[in-house]
Enzyme design. Structure first.
Site, PDB file in Angstrom:
ATOM      1  N   HIS A   1      -8.380   1.183  -4.252  1.00  0.00           N
ATOM      2  CA  HIS A   1      -9.348   0.986  -3.165  1.00  0.00           C
ATOM      3  C   HIS A   1     -10.010   2.321  -2.844  1.00  0.00           C
ATOM      4  O   HIS A   1      -9.394   3.211  -2.253  1.00  0.00           O
ATOM      5  CB  HIS A   1      -8.591   0.427  -1.955  1.00  0.00           C
ATOM      6  CG  HIS A   1      -9.431   0.198  -0.748  1.00  0.00           C
ATOM      7  ND1 HIS A   1      -8.877  -0.085   0.492  1.00  0.00           N
ATOM      8  CD2 HIS A   1     -10.772   0.194  -0.551  1.00  0.00           C
ATOM      9  CE1 HIS A   1      -9.833  -0.240   1.376  1.00  0.00           C
ATOM     10  NE2 HIS A   1     -11.007  -0.063   0.771  1.00  0.00           N
ATOM     11  N   MET A  44     -12.133   4.463  -0.793  1.00  0.00           N
ATOM     12  CA  MET A  44     -12.774   4.689   0.497  1.00  0.00           C
ATOM     13  C   MET A  44     -13.450   6.054   0.449  1.00  0.00           C
ATOM     14  O   MET A  44     -13.049   7.005   1.126  1.00  0.00           O
ATOM     15  CB  MET A  44     -11.743   4.598   1.625  1.00  0.00           C
ATOM     16  CG  MET A  44     -11.269   3.180   1.877  1.00  0.00           C
ATOM     17  SD  MET A  44     -10.022   3.075   3.174  1.00  0.00           S
ATOM     18  CE  MET A  44      -8.537   3.269   2.192  1.00  0.00           C
ATOM     19  N   ASP A  92      -4.806   3.472  -1.943  1.00  0.00           N
ATOM     20  CA  ASP A  92      -5.927   3.862  -1.084  1.00  0.00           C
ATOM     21  C   ASP A  92      -6.353   5.291  -1.379  1.00  0.00           C
ATOM     22  O   ASP A  92      -5.582   6.236  -1.192  1.00  0.00           O
ATOM     23  CB  ASP A  92      -5.525   3.757   0.393  1.00  0.00           C
ATOM     24  CG  ASP A  92      -5.386   2.318   0.850  1.00  0.00           C
ATOM     25  OD1 ASP A  92      -6.331   1.545   0.661  1.00  0.00           O
ATOM     26  OD2 ASP A  92      -4.326   1.972   1.400  1.00  0.00           O
ATOM     27  N   MET A 115      -8.904   8.189  -0.264  1.00  0.00           N
ATOM     28  CA  MET A 115      -9.761   8.572   0.858  1.00  0.00           C
ATOM     29  C   MET A 115     -10.283   9.993   0.656  1.00  0.00           C
ATOM     30  O   MET A 115      -9.542  10.865   0.207  1.00  0.00           O
ATOM     31  CB  MET A 115      -8.981   8.509   2.173  1.00  0.00           C
ATOM     32  CG  MET A 115      -8.317   7.182   2.453  1.00  0.00           C
ATOM     33  SD  MET A 115      -7.454   7.234   4.040  1.00  0.00           S
ATOM     34  CE  MET A 115      -6.527   5.709   3.980  1.00  0.00           C
ATOM     35  N   HIS A 119      -1.289  -1.510  -4.168  1.00  0.00           N
ATOM     36  CA  HIS A 119      -2.554  -1.108  -3.551  1.00  0.00           C
ATOM     37  C   HIS A 119      -2.569   0.403  -3.367  1.00  0.00           C
ATOM     38  O   HIS A 119      -1.644   0.989  -2.793  1.00  0.00           O
ATOM     39  CB  HIS A 119      -2.714  -1.809  -2.197  1.00  0.00           C
ATOM     40  CG  HIS A 119      -4.088  -1.698  -1.624  1.00  0.00           C
ATOM     41  ND1 HIS A 119      -5.129  -2.499  -2.030  1.00  0.00           N
ATOM     42  CD2 HIS A 119      -4.599  -0.875  -0.678  1.00  0.00           C
ATOM     43  CE1 HIS A 119      -6.215  -2.193  -1.351  1.00  0.00           C
ATOM     44  NE2 HIS A 119      -5.926  -1.198  -0.526  1.00  0.00           N
ATOM     45  N   SER A 171       0.838  -1.197   0.000  1.00  0.00           N
ATOM     46  CA  SER A 171       0.000   0.000   0.000  1.00  0.00           C
ATOM     47  C   SER A 171       0.869   1.241   0.000  1.00  0.00           C
ATOM     48  O   SER A 171       1.621   1.481   0.952  1.00  0.00           O
ATOM     49  CB  SER A 171      -0.920   0.016   1.229  1.00  0.00           C
ATOM     50  OG  SER A 171      -1.564   1.264   1.336  1.00  0.00           O
ATOM     51  N   MET A 194     -11.785  -6.014   5.220  1.00  0.00           N
ATOM     52  CA  MET A 194     -11.043  -5.065   6.035  1.00  0.00           C
ATOM     53  C   MET A 194     -10.808  -5.681   7.421  1.00  0.00           C
ATOM     54  O   MET A 194     -11.754  -6.087   8.094  1.00  0.00           O
ATOM     55  CB  MET A 194     -11.820  -3.754   6.179  1.00  0.00           C
ATOM     56  CG  MET A 194     -11.963  -2.957   4.896  1.00  0.00           C
ATOM     57  SD  MET A 194     -10.382  -2.476   4.146  1.00  0.00           S
ATOM     58  CE  MET A 194      -9.624  -1.527   5.487  1.00  0.00           C
ATOM     59  N   ASP A 241      -6.968  -6.452   4.188  1.00  0.00           N
ATOM     60  CA  ASP A 241      -6.282  -5.175   4.324  1.00  0.00           C
ATOM     61  C   ASP A 241      -6.400  -4.679   5.762  1.00  0.00           C
ATOM     62  O   ASP A 241      -7.496  -4.471   6.271  1.00  0.00           O
ATOM     63  CB  ASP A 241      -6.918  -4.159   3.360  1.00  0.00           C
ATOM     64  CG  ASP A 241      -6.233  -2.799   3.392  1.00  0.00           C
ATOM     65  OD1 ASP A 241      -5.228  -2.647   4.110  1.00  0.00           O
ATOM     66  OD2 ASP A 241      -6.710  -1.889   2.683  1.00  0.00           O
TER      67      ASP A 241
END
Length: 216
Positions: free
Chosen positions: A65, A67, A34, A36, A32, A7, A136, A174
């Site tokens: 991913h 979020m 992320d 957000m 990965h 990540s 998660m 994750d």
């Protein structure tokens, strides 16, 4: 064998390109990413410009991913900037089936993430459409949290569901994954383990070598 998805949330952003190239040289296939928004989760990370810029330097599989709230508003843009897999949270989608179809229509693989307290029954009717499910094992939003133990039972149950239906759906985990618990997680049925600080804190090559030696 278990795949590792480092990540970049835990990478050195002053040397992000170099960090990614080091990871790629070790043979890691997945990266990965992320995203957000400060609403679905408390933190804000990065978006399309970062993904587009690093897409130019690596051929790794981009596991993006999301979020974020209302992810359906941005699916096409994330596909255009280089995502290979787009993961949305079941908790963030009012019309989850529609969003899954939207991801596939953009040419990406579709994945759904479940927060720790979200039951597997949430994806029971769409499991056949998914390329991957992300379990998660921490509450999302911050790096460096400890692995929630009951996530292992959740992984085992999901693996049984996938096997019973004879699906090829991958299982990803994750949160809080490191050298001390990766073997247990792999044995539970995980295909891809997201790791942040366990990869990027210290020597990337030495960290990955240690992890892969455990998995032999």
């Amino acid at each position: 064998m278990l795949e590792i998805a480092p990540s970049i949330l835990s990478a050195d952003f002053a040397n992000l390109g170099d960090n990614i190239k080091i990871v790629e040289r070790t043979g890691v296939k997945y990266l990965h990413i992320d995203v957000m928004d400060g609403k679905f989760v408390p933190s804000i990370s990065f978006g399309m410009p970062i993904i587009s810029s690093i897409r130019n330097i690596t051929g790794m599989i981009f596991d993006v991913h999301l979020m974020i709230q209302e992810p359906e508003r941005y699916i096409a843009e994330f596909a255009k900037c280089g995502a290979d897999i787009i993961t949305v949270h079941a908790e963030a989608c009012v019309h989850l089936d529609r969003v899954i179809t939207q991801i596939k229509d953009c040419g990406c693989k579709a994945a759904v993430a479940l927060n720790p307290a979200t039951p597997l029954q949430t994806i029971e009717y769409v499991l056949d459409k998914l390329d991957m499910v992300l379990i998660m094992s921490v509450n999302p939003g911050f790096g460096g949290q400890k692995y929630i133990p009951y996530a292992t039972d959740k992984i085992k149950t999901l693996k049984s569901m996938v096997t019973a239906r004879k699906l090829s759906t991958l299982i990803e985990v994750d949160g809080g994954v490191n050298a001390s618990n990766v073997q247990e997680i792999a044995e539970a049925g995980v295909d891809i383990a997201v790791m942040g600080s366990a990869v990027f804190q210290g020597s990337i090559e030495e960290n990955l070598e240690k992890i892969y030696n455990i998995m032999k």
